[in-house]
Design a protein around this motif. Structure first.
Motif, PDB file in Angstrom:
ATOM      1  N   UNK A  67       7.577  38.348  87.635  1.00 12.92           N
ATOM      2  CA  UNK A  67       7.884  39.766  87.773  1.00 12.92           C
ATOM      3  C   UNK A  67       9.320  39.996  87.343  1.00 12.92           C
ATOM      4  N   UNK A  68      10.097  40.587  88.216  1.00 10.43           N
ATOM      5  CA  UNK A  68      11.502  40.811  87.910  1.00 10.43           C
ATOM      6  C   UNK A  68      12.384  39.636  88.268  1.00 10.43           C
ATOM      7  N   UNK A 110       4.031  45.983  85.025  1.00 14.60           N
ATOM      8  CA  UNK A 110       5.355  45.672  84.505  1.00 14.60           C
ATOM      9  C   UNK A 110       6.388  46.744  84.750  1.00 14.60           C
ATOM     10  N   UNK A 111       6.000  47.901  85.247  1.00 11.32           N
ATOM     11  CA  UNK A 111       6.969  48.951  85.576  1.00 11.32           C
ATOM     12  C   UNK A 111       7.889  48.464  86.687  1.00 11.32           C
ATOM     13  N   UNK A 140       4.103  44.837  89.948  1.00  8.21           N
ATOM     14  CA  UNK A 140       3.187  43.726  90.158  1.00  8.21           C
ATOM     15  C   UNK A 140       3.706  42.744  91.186  1.00  8.21           C
ATOM     16  N   UNK A 141       4.999  42.425  91.097  1.00  7.90           N
ATOM     17  CA  UNK A 141       5.594  41.520  92.066  1.00  7.90           C
ATOM     18  C   UNK A 141       5.768  42.156  93.428  1.00  7.90           C
ATOM     19  N   UNK A 142       6.110  43.439  93.443  1.00  9.30           N
ATOM     20  CA  UNK A 142       6.271  44.161  94.707  1.00  9.30           C
ATOM     21  C   UNK A 142       4.968  44.134  95.502  1.00  9.30           C
ATOM     22  N   UNK A 143       3.853  44.371  94.815  1.00 12.03           N
ATOM     23  CA  UNK A 143       2.556  44.343  95.493  1.00 12.03           C
ATOM     24  C   UNK A 143       2.111  42.922  95.794  1.00 12.03           C
ATOM     25  N   UNK A 204      -2.319  40.914  89.140  1.00 13.17           N
ATOM     26  CA  UNK A 204      -2.334  42.372  89.190  1.00 13.17           C
ATOM     27  C   UNK A 204      -1.795  42.930  87.873  1.00 13.17           C
ATOM     28  N   UNK A 205      -2.530  43.854  87.267  1.00 11.34           N
ATOM     29  CA  UNK A 205      -2.097  44.436  85.995  1.00 11.34           C
ATOM     30  C   UNK A 205      -1.776  45.925  86.094  1.00 11.34           C
ATOM     31  N   UNK A 206      -2.290  46.602  87.111  1.00 14.01           N
ATOM     32  CA  UNK A 206      -1.989  48.024  87.314  1.00 14.01           C
ATOM     33  C   UNK A 206      -2.365  48.388  88.738  1.00 14.01           C
TER      34      UNK A 206
END
Length: 464
Positions: A67-68, A110-111, A140-143, A204-206
């Motif tokens: 992720x980030x 990716x947002x 994605x990483x947050x979730x 996770x993609x969206x």
């Protein structure tokens, strides 16, 4: 590492999505580990993610999602074992749709969190999840880590802010779960299974995310309290006076402000000298209410629960209060912790834990303790530091004993040794030590069923 027999694996992937590994791809924020990766796949859509996963499944190559890179438990870095493929969704940054009348936003994984917040604000809405790394952390990483942050008290964790997900499973199939429904009782809740799984069950993609009306007025105050017990009583009073309007309630110890004075003197502080304990309260009020007046009324109603305070008189002052709060972790990193702990406790257990943890650590050695965190949801960051004249390297041999001391105390009081940062690879042993055996057995069965080859983030959450 990938063996010569697997040398053609990368050639079987869509070449347009591949790039070389960069140093930032295999580092974690605290600098404790350096990971590895054969290459980075950067797909542009869920179909390309599925193609990458199918190729990895066929070659039995592990996939580590990126992720980030802000995770603090090593979930994004794989330091041992066969060389994995790194999978980044940095090219999937579209806001697919916004439905203001439904209070829903659909974003690709990716947002960044900040981009989602900005898209919501542009539609006149609020996406309330707030963490210090929101400019870098990706949805994605947050979730995947079920991130929390300062507004969990009012709005919940990331899981509570998600209605549906699109995800690629270990066999390359695409779960089309981007529903915008508030009610959907059609079997197992795969959305909540994937959220918090840290990429170990699917990619996770969206996601379909919940939005909220923006508060009409916001206000914040630093209030000095005699101690953690008084802070809990003040929390209850604040919630009774302003039901549903308490956005954040942060507990802060003097040590955090002392560290700021020592390492970041440019950060403006509300008190001189710093008091022993204080809380940072934020209210989100309906339009027409004066937040400064409301917080002043709270201080009066609190009586002996509040001994001093500073109330923000403008949005810039309120932002300054939060800038101070978010600078505390940065000051911690400059000091260098012996051991950091992301813990949660039942609210009524917090004062007792704090009263016994310090003396228990003193049996090991002399330390400085900086305790701060999200009192409203019971999540504390209980961090242990060397005394002046010493460094964390001087206590390296005591790190495990310090962690065990704190985690044993937390577990004995019905708490959790991972509140909002996840398990990653750092806390796999802790999960095995403190986790419920029946829960762990169920988790392993689910992992085996959804990822029989063990290619999804090997070694994260559950031991490979």
């Amino acid at each position: 590492m990938l063996t010569p027999a697997d040398a053609d694996f990368l050639n079987r992937l869509p070449q347009a999505v591949l790039r070389a590994v960069r140093p930032a791809d295999v580092e974690e924020p605290r600098g404790r580990w350096t990971g590895q990766g054969a290459a980075v796949a950067c797909p542009r859509n869920a179909a390309e993610v599925a193609e990458v996963i199918r190729a990895c499944a066929a070659a039995r190559v592990g996939v580590v999602p990126l992720g980030g890179g802000t995770g603090l438990v090593g979930g994004q870095v794989m330091t041992e074992g066969p060389m994995p493929l790194l999978l980044s969704l940095e090219r999937m940054r579209a806001i697919r749709a916004v439905y203001p009348e439904e209070n829903v936003l659909v974003a690709e994984a990716g947002c960044t969190l900040a981009e989602v917040q900005a898209a919501a604000a542009q539609a006149g809405r609020l996406f309330p999840l707030h963490i210090a790394s929101q400019g870098t952390a990706r949805i994605g990483g947050v979730l995947s880590t079920n991130a929390g942050g300062v507004n969990v008290l009012r709005y919940g964790n990331a899981r509570d802010l998600c209605l549906g997900v699109e995800a690629v499973l270990a066999d390359g199939s695409v779960l089309q779960g981007l529903k915008r429904l508030r009610k959907d009782n059609t079997g197992y809740d795969l959305r909540n299974l994937l959220i918090g799984a840290e990429g170990s069950l699917g990619i996770l993609t969206a996601a379909s995310l919940k939005l909220f009306p923006q508060p009409g007025a916001e206000g914040a105050a630093f209030l000095v309290v005699p101690g953690p017990d008084a802070a809990l009583h003040l929390l209850a009073l604040t919630q009774s006076l302003f039901p549903g309007m308490v956005s954040a309630f942060e507990l802060i110890h003097r040590q955090g402000l002392d560290f700021l004075s020592e390492t970041m003197p440019e950060v403006r502080q509300p008190f001189a000298p710093a008091p022993g304990w204080m809380v940072l309260v934020e209210l989100g009020l309906p339009a027409g209410m004066d937040p400064a007046a409301a917080l002043a009324d709270l201080a009066v109603a609190a009586g002996d629960l509040v001994t001093d305070g500073v109330i923000a008189q403008s949005d810039s002052q309120r932002a300054g209060f939060w800038a101070l709060r978010e600078a505390i972790p940065a000051a911690n990193r400059r000091i260098g912790a012996v051991s950091s702990h992301d813990i949660s406790l039942p609210l009524s257990e917090i004062p007792g834990f704090l009263s016994e943890a310090g003396p228990a650590l003193a049996q090991i050695d002399r330390f400085r303790i900086n305790c701060f965190g999200h009192l409203g949801d019971g999540n504390l960051h209980y961090n242990v530091f060397p005394c002046p004249g010493h460094s964390r390297q001087d206590h390296e041999h005591q790190r495990e004993a310090v962690k065990r001391c704190i985690h044993d105390l937390v577990h004995a009081r019905g708490g959790s040794v991972s509140a909002e940062h996840g398990v990653g690879r750092l806390k796999v042993g802790d999960l095995e030590r403190y986790g419920d055996p029946a829960k762990l057995a169920a988790m392993r069965a689910i992992k085996t069923a959804l990822d029989p080859q063990g290619i999804l983030n090997p070694g994260a959450v559950l031991r490979a």
